[in-house]
Design a protein around this motif. Structure first.
Motif, PDB file in Angstrom:
ATOM      1  N   UNK A  30       1.070  -1.219   0.395  1.00  0.00           N
ATOM      2  CA  UNK A  30      -0.079  -0.289  -0.619  1.00  0.00           C
ATOM      3  C   UNK A  30       0.517   1.441   0.214  1.00  0.00           C
ATOM      4  N   UNK A  31       1.512   1.078   0.851  1.00  0.00           N
ATOM      5  CA  UNK A  31       2.795   2.348   1.084  1.00  0.00           C
ATOM      6  C   UNK A  31       4.178   1.909   0.038  1.00  0.00           C
ATOM      7  N   UNK A  32       5.170   2.303  -0.234  1.00  0.00           N
ATOM      8  CA  UNK A  32       6.204   2.223  -1.669  1.00  0.00           C
ATOM      9  C   UNK A  32       7.054   3.610  -0.675  1.00  0.00           C
ATOM     10  N   UNK A  33       7.561   3.284   0.484  1.00  0.00           N
ATOM     11  CA  UNK A  33       8.534   4.808   0.785  1.00  0.00           C
ATOM     12  C   UNK A  33      10.173   5.233  -0.266  1.00  0.00           C
ATOM     13  N   UNK A  34      10.921   5.798  -0.207  1.00  0.00           N
ATOM     14  CA  UNK A  34      12.079   6.101  -0.224  1.00  0.00           C
ATOM     15  C   UNK A  34      12.975   4.963   0.611  1.00  0.00           C
ATOM     16  N   UNK A  35      14.162   5.020   0.215  1.00  0.00           N
ATOM     17  CA  UNK A  35      15.030   5.013   1.179  1.00  0.00           C
ATOM     18  C   UNK A  35      15.869   6.079   0.922  1.00  0.00           C
ATOM     19  N   UNK A  36      16.297   6.151   2.357  1.00  0.00           N
ATOM     20  CA  UNK A  36      17.425   7.591   2.699  1.00  0.00           C
ATOM     21  C   UNK A  36      18.759   6.702   3.830  1.00  0.00           C
ATOM     22  N   UNK A  37      19.559   5.506   3.484  1.00  0.00           N
ATOM     23  CA  UNK A  37      20.133   4.217   4.096  1.00  0.00           C
ATOM     24  C   UNK A  37      18.885   3.528   4.980  1.00  0.00           C
ATOM     25  N   UNK A  38      19.061   3.958   5.538  1.00  0.00           N
ATOM     26  CA  UNK A  38      18.313   2.196   7.154  1.00  0.00           C
ATOM     27  C   UNK A  38      16.671   3.321   6.616  1.00  0.00           C
ATOM     28  N   UNK A  39      16.890   5.310   6.767  1.00  0.00           N
ATOM     29  CA  UNK A  39      15.500   5.061   6.916  1.00  0.00           C
ATOM     30  C   UNK A  39      14.587   5.347   6.125  1.00  0.00           C
ATOM     31  N   UNK A  40      13.557   5.401   6.161  1.00  0.00           N
ATOM     32  CA  UNK A  40      11.997   5.746   5.517  1.00  0.00           C
ATOM     33  C   UNK A  40      11.894   6.829   5.317  1.00  0.00           C
ATOM     34  N   UNK A  41      11.717   6.855   4.137  1.00  0.00           N
ATOM     35  CA  UNK A  41      10.988   8.681   3.504  1.00  0.00           C
ATOM     36  C   UNK A  41       9.538   8.426   3.103  1.00  0.00           C
ATOM     37  N   UNK A  42       8.530   8.887   3.445  1.00  0.00           N
ATOM     38  CA  UNK A  42       7.852   8.940   2.712  1.00  0.00           C
ATOM     39  C   UNK A  42       6.940   9.587   1.332  1.00  0.00           C
ATOM     40  N   UNK A  43       6.840  10.064   1.169  1.00  0.00           N
ATOM     41  CA  UNK A  43       6.292  11.244  -0.058  1.00  0.00           C
ATOM     42  C   UNK A  43       4.756  11.477   0.306  1.00  0.00           C
ATOM     43  N   UNK A  44       4.312  12.416  -0.418  1.00  0.00           N
ATOM     44  CA  UNK A  44       2.969  13.073  -0.367  1.00  0.00           C
ATOM     45  C   UNK A  44       2.346  12.047  -1.028  1.00  0.00           C
ATOM     46  N   UNK A  45       2.483  11.514  -1.626  1.00  0.00           N
ATOM     47  CA  UNK A  45       1.698  10.288  -2.402  1.00  0.00           C
ATOM     48  C   UNK A  45       1.143   9.198  -1.657  1.00  0.00           C
ATOM     49  N   UNK A  46       2.672   8.947  -1.126  1.00  0.00           N
ATOM     50  CA  UNK A  46       2.290   7.697   0.614  1.00  0.00           C
ATOM     51  C   UNK A  46       1.343   8.265   1.227  1.00  0.00           C
ATOM     52  N   UNK A  47       1.358   9.213   1.420  1.00  0.00           N
ATOM     53  CA  UNK A  47       0.583  10.134   3.158  1.00  0.00           C
ATOM     54  C   UNK A  47      -0.845  10.002   2.404  1.00  0.00           C
ATOM     55  N   UNK A  48      -0.750  10.247   1.102  1.00  0.00           N
ATOM     56  CA  UNK A  48      -2.313  10.227   0.552  1.00  0.00           C
ATOM     57  C   UNK A  48      -3.109   8.962   0.327  1.00  0.00           C
ATOM     58  N   UNK A  49      -1.892   7.937   0.298  1.00  0.00           N
ATOM     59  CA  UNK A  49      -2.581   6.768   0.244  1.00  0.00           C
ATOM     60  C   UNK A  49      -2.556   6.123   0.886  1.00  0.00           C
ATOM     61  N   UNK A  50      -2.226   6.181   2.475  1.00  0.00           N
ATOM     62  CA  UNK A  50      -2.150   5.863   3.905  1.00  0.00           C
ATOM     63  C   UNK A  50      -3.377   6.833   4.444  1.00  0.00           C
ATOM     64  N   UNK A  51      -4.206   7.724   4.127  1.00  0.00           N
ATOM     65  CA  UNK A  51      -5.159   8.678   4.307  1.00  0.00           C
ATOM     66  C   UNK A  51      -6.762   7.361   3.728  1.00  0.00           C
ATOM     67  N   UNK A  52      -6.196   6.907   2.084  1.00  0.00           N
ATOM     68  CA  UNK A  52      -7.297   6.903   1.242  1.00  0.00           C
ATOM     69  C   UNK A  52      -7.514   5.062   2.326  1.00  0.00           C
ATOM     70  N   UNK A  53      -5.889   4.368   2.649  1.00  0.00           N
ATOM     71  CA  UNK A  53      -6.324   3.257   3.202  1.00  0.00           C
ATOM     72  C   UNK A  53      -7.231   2.918   4.550  1.00  0.00           C
ATOM     73  N   UNK A  54      -7.132   4.228   5.248  1.00  0.00           N
ATOM     74  CA  UNK A  54      -7.464   4.513   6.997  1.00  0.00           C
ATOM     75  C   UNK A  54      -9.555   4.072   5.888  1.00  0.00           C
ATOM     76  N   UNK A  55      -9.406   5.325   5.152  1.00  0.00           N
ATOM     77  CA  UNK A  55     -10.550   5.635   5.034  1.00  0.00           C
ATOM     78  C   UNK A  55     -11.468   4.184   3.709  1.00  0.00           C
TER      79      UNK A  55
END
Length: 146
Positions: A30-55
């Protein structure tokens, strides 16, 4: 202007989720964050998909159904099949909820009927107990053993 990004902690706090839940949504695709080393970096698209997933979850859709619908909107295809799929999923879910509601209403009616009968039985039991206690307070002289 750089695109807005979010950390997993920021999204967890914003949506009142655990980071584990967000990682699960990622594992489900459902989400596809980019990686910055070991850290996940979520985009505005990921945030929108999370919003729609919860809805979708609030509407009672499964995560697989939510993913199917979200993935359709990511494709460059015509929106007609996407909307038809979305309406089909919602219609099936609505029918399921209506059937569950009808069953709950039938169960509620049955519970109300049992309550009504129980109350009537309780009233009779109270009357019988009162009559018995009134009868015990007067001496019973009609029964003698011989």
């Amino acid at each position: 202007m750089p695109a807005q990004t979010f950390t997993i902690s920021q999204l967890a706090k914003e949506f009142d989720l655990t980071t584990r839940a967000i990682r699960f949504y990622e594992d489900m695709g459902l989400l596809s964050p980019a990686r910055a080393g070991l850290q996940r970096v979520y985009s505005a698209r990921d945030r929108a998909r999370l919003t729609l997933t919860l809805r979708a979850k609030r509407l009672g859709l499964t995560l697989v159904e939510a993913k199917d619908i979200l993935d359709m909107y990511d494709s460059p295809r015509d929106t007609v099949p996407q909307l038809e799929k979305f309406l089909g999923v919602l219609g099936a879910h609505r029918a399921q909820l209506e059937a569950q509601m009808a069953e709950l209403q039938a169960n509620l009616a049955e519970v109300r009927e049992h309550e009504k009968k129980g109350r009537a039985t309780l009233v009779r039991a109270h009357k019988a107990a009162k009559a018995a206690s009134d009868g015990e307070s007067t001496p019973d002289t009609t029964t003698h053993r011989q």
